[in-house]
Scaffold this motif. Structure first.
Motif, mmCIF file in Angstrom:
data_model
loop_
_atom_site.group_PDB
_atom_site.id
_atom_site.type_symbol
_atom_site.label_atom_id
_atom_site.label_comp_id
_atom_site.label_asym_id
_atom_site.label_seq_id
_atom_site.Cartn_x
_atom_site.Cartn_y
_atom_site.Cartn_z
ATOM 1 N N GLU A 43 -26.175 -63.591 -36.302
ATOM 2 C CA GLU A 43 -26.665 -63.816 -34.649
ATOM 3 C C GLU A 43 -28.760 -64.177 -35.058
ATOM 4 N N LYS A 44 -29.041 -65.172 -35.627
ATOM 5 C CA LYS A 44 -30.428 -64.981 -35.648
ATOM 6 C C LYS A 44 -30.429 -63.887 -37.861
ATOM 7 N N SER A 45 -30.604 -62.311 -37.331
ATOM 8 C CA SER A 45 -30.815 -61.697 -38.546
ATOM 9 C C SER A 45 -29.702 -60.624 -37.958
ATOM 10 N N THR A 46 -28.929 -60.768 -36.560
ATOM 11 C CA THR A 46 -28.604 -59.011 -36.408
ATOM 12 C C THR A 46 -27.373 -59.526 -36.796
ATOM 13 N N PRO A 47 -26.386 -58.554 -37.646
ATOM 14 C CA PRO A 47 -24.770 -58.883 -37.539
ATOM 15 C C PRO A 47 -24.300 -58.422 -36.629
ATOM 16 N N ILE A 48 -23.201 -59.334 -36.353
ATOM 17 C CA ILE A 48 -21.987 -59.630 -35.442
ATOM 18 C C ILE A 48 -20.864 -59.223 -35.916
#
Length: 170
Positions: free
Chosen positions: A66-71
């Protein structure tokens, strides 16, 4: 005797191999692909592979961002096809993460196949799939099956994707 022809000891996996894969995955995260690119009609895994410089689909690990955040961290023997399933699949089998997101947003009781026939839940499933199409995705090749399976849990823990990753068996 080695498991799945893995040529490394467990200590080597833990100290060198898995950290090396994580370093590769973190580098891939720096230049992710749009998940929506995997949802284009008429563009399958073979065409996507060529677009990204691979001869064919491949075994490996992928991370949804999510954008650059791993989910979410996943693995597959056919990474490009699996990502495509996430963003285009119509069933709880093909799009299991979409199903989980939809269930969290609109909890619906019953067998998965029955829940998928519920019109209201179907709308939530579609919204969840649109959400996934808006994410980014990064991936690396990991050809050895044992290394791949062990790496999935390692990467999920290292990237803190516990909200969506689970390793409970069915």
């Amino acid at each position: 005797m080695p498991v799945d022809q893995c040529r490394h000891t467990f200590d080597e996996l833990a100290s060198t191999v898995l950290p090396g894969y994580l370093q590769q995955l973190r580098a891939a995260i720096e230049t992710p692909h749009k998940a929506a690119e995997f949802a284009k009609v008429g563009i399958g895994a073979v065409a996507i592979a060529k677009q990204i410089g691979h001869a064919t689909d491949f075994s490996g690990c992928y991370v949804l961002l999510e954008k650059s955040t791993p989910i979410y961290v996943g693995i597959s023997r056919s990474v490009l096809s699996r990502i495509r399933q996430h963003v285009t699949g119509k069933s709880h089998f093909d799009a299991s993460l979409v199903y989980a997101v939809a269930q969290r947003r609109r909890p619906t009781k019953g067998k998965r196949s029955e829940v998928m026939n519920d019109a209201i839940f179907g709308g939530e499933f579609e919204k969840a799939q649109q959400y996934l199409r808006g994410l980014n995705v990064a991936f690396i090749e990991v050809s050895n099956p044992l290394e791949l399976y062990v790496f999935e849990a390692y990467a999920a823990m290292a990237l803190d994707t516990g909200e969506w990753n689970t390793f409970r068996t069915h």
